[in-house]
Scaffold this active site. Structure first.
Site, mmCIF file in Angstrom:
data_model
loop_
_atom_site.group_PDB
_atom_site.id
_atom_site.type_symbol
_atom_site.label_atom_id
_atom_site.label_comp_id
_atom_site.label_asym_id
_atom_site.label_seq_id
_atom_site.Cartn_x
_atom_site.Cartn_y
_atom_site.Cartn_z
ATOM 1 N N LYS A 1 131.514 74.856 76.275
ATOM 2 C CA LYS A 1 130.439 75.590 76.944
ATOM 3 C C LYS A 1 131.017 76.634 77.911
ATOM 4 O O LYS A 1 132.219 76.630 78.187
ATOM 5 C CB LYS A 1 129.524 74.587 77.652
ATOM 6 N N TYR B 1 118.745 73.902 71.331
ATOM 7 C CA TYR B 1 118.231 72.896 72.256
ATOM 8 C C TYR B 1 116.710 72.765 72.133
ATOM 9 O O TYR B 1 116.014 72.540 73.141
ATOM 10 C CB TYR B 1 118.670 73.225 73.688
ATOM 11 N N PHE C 1 114.374 71.090 83.333
ATOM 12 C CA PHE C 1 115.693 71.684 83.576
ATOM 13 C C PHE C 1 116.060 72.741 82.533
ATOM 14 O O PHE C 1 117.129 73.343 82.619
ATOM 15 C CB PHE C 1 116.776 70.597 83.633
ATOM 16 N N ARG D 1 131.960 62.369 69.683
ATOM 17 C CA ARG D 1 130.997 61.982 70.732
ATOM 18 C C ARG D 1 131.648 60.971 71.691
ATOM 19 O O ARG D 1 131.429 61.017 72.897
ATOM 20 C CB ARG D 1 129.726 61.368 70.113
ATOM 21 N N THR E 1 126.181 62.062 77.928
ATOM 22 C CA THR E 1 125.549 63.280 78.459
ATOM 23 C C THR E 1 125.603 63.306 79.992
ATOM 24 O O THR E 1 125.931 64.333 80.586
ATOM 25 C CB THR E 1 124.065 63.321 78.007
ATOM 26 N N ARG F 1 134.197 64.760 79.248
ATOM 27 C CA ARG F 1 133.252 64.982 80.357
ATOM 28 C C ARG F 1 133.684 64.207 81.607
ATOM 29 O O ARG F 1 133.587 64.704 82.725
ATOM 30 C CB ARG F 1 131.842 64.596 79.921
ATOM 31 N N ASN G 1 128.441 70.516 81.588
ATOM 32 C CA ASN G 1 129.240 69.346 81.205
ATOM 33 C C ASN G 1 130.255 69.643 80.093
ATOM 34 O O ASN G 1 130.576 68.792 79.286
ATOM 35 C CB ASN G 1 128.314 68.175 80.858
ATOM 36 N N HIS H 1 129.825 70.450 73.873
ATOM 37 C CA HIS H 1 128.748 69.991 72.986
ATOM 38 C C HIS H 1 129.370 69.411 71.726
ATOM 39 O O HIS H 1 130.366 69.938 71.224
ATOM 40 C CB HIS H 1 127.840 71.164 72.586
ATOM 41 N N GLU I 1 123.952 72.650 62.553
ATOM 42 C CA GLU I 1 124.635 73.398 63.613
ATOM 43 C C GLU I 1 125.795 74.231 63.066
ATOM 44 O O GLU I 1 126.019 75.357 63.508
ATOM 45 C CB GLU I 1 125.103 72.421 64.708
HETATM 46 P P1 IDP Z 1 124.327 65.951 74.611
HETATM 47 O O1 IDP Z 1 124.891 67.299 75.012
HETATM 48 O O2 IDP Z 1 125.154 64.817 75.137
HETATM 49 O O3 IDP Z 1 124.058 65.846 73.127
HETATM 50 P P2 IDP Z 1 121.468 66.397 75.023
HETATM 51 O O4 IDP Z 1 120.458 65.379 75.431
HETATM 52 O O5 IDP Z 1 121.396 66.940 73.625
HETATM 53 O O6 IDP Z 1 122.901 65.786 75.342
HETATM 54 O O7 IDP Z 1 121.343 67.581 76.066
HETATM 55 C C1 IDP Z 1 121.922 68.839 75.817
HETATM 56 C C2 IDP Z 1 122.470 69.400 77.111
HETATM 57 O O8 IDP Z 1 121.395 69.656 78.030
HETATM 58 C C3 IDP Z 1 123.406 68.472 77.874
HETATM 59 O O9 IDP Z 1 124.716 68.458 77.355
HETATM 60 C C4 IDP Z 1 123.337 69.075 79.260
HETATM 61 O O10 IDP Z 1 124.083 70.287 79.330
HETATM 62 C C5 IDP Z 1 121.840 69.420 79.359
HETATM 63 N N1 IDP Z 1 121.065 68.314 79.915
HETATM 64 C C6 IDP Z 1 120.646 67.194 79.273
HETATM 65 N N2 IDP Z 1 119.949 66.371 80.061
HETATM 66 C C7 IDP Z 1 119.897 66.996 81.274
HETATM 67 C C8 IDP Z 1 119.289 66.644 82.534
HETATM 68 O O11 IDP Z 1 118.656 65.592 82.706
HETATM 69 N N3 IDP Z 1 119.450 67.553 83.549
HETATM 70 C C9 IDP Z 1 120.133 68.721 83.389
HETATM 71 N N4 IDP Z 1 120.723 69.098 82.224
HETATM 72 C C10 IDP Z 1 120.604 68.238 81.170
HETATM 73 MG MG MG Z 2 122.661 66.852 71.965
#
Ligand code: IDP
Ligand code: MG
Length: 134
Positions: A11, A51, A59, A87, A93, A104, A114, A117, A128
């Protein structure tokens, strides 16, 4: 274990912090192959597709601003069980739950910013990879 392809994306925070080399090195040392890679700057449309499961979250505007704030480094990573394996290397996450030793856990202190991805299923990996590599 099946041979799999997964979509991995470093990212904008990772690129700005010059962590590409370090993270690529970890992926290679694990034994995966990086078979495609490119730097790209993403627009709001592709972020909304990528997303789609989050566009209604409070957010989301912050996530969109972050993901369009600078270049990302997208990769196709291949290997046995690569989807779940990546993963696991990434960590959860929520960075506050990510153990040291995960990407992470080692590099991120912020829930949105974070670092990395990774596709979460074979179906999404296919979608993707097509989205970002055509
Ligand atoms: P992942 O990246 O672990 O697959 P996802 O739920 O797909 O998790 O979320 C995508 C991205 O959205 C996360 O990596 C993070 O950058 C952001 N994100 C997810 N949940 C939150 C949250 O509760 N607050 C702020 N940002 C979030
Ligand atoms: Mg995801």
């Amino acid at each position: 274990m099946p041979h799999e392809k997964t979509y991995i994306m470093l990212k904008p925070d990772a690129v700005k912090r010059r962590l590409i080399g370090e993270i690529v090195s970890r992926i290679e040392k694990k034994g995966y192959h990086i078979t495609q890679a490119k730097l790209m700057t993403l627009d709001k449309t592709v972020i909304a597709e990528h997303y789609a499961h989050l566009v209604d979250k409070p957010f989301y505007p912050k996530l969109e601003a972050f993901m369009t704030s600078g270049p990302v480094f997208g990769m196709v990573v291949e290997g046995e069980n690569a989807i779940a394996g990546m993963r696991q290397m990434m960590g959860p996450t929520n960075v506050f739950e990510a153990s040291p030793g995960t990407i992470r856990g080692d590099y991120a202190t912020n829930v949105t910013e974070n670092v990395i991805h990774g596709s979460d299923s074979a179906e999404n990996a296919t979608i993707e990879i097509k989205r970002f590599f055509g």
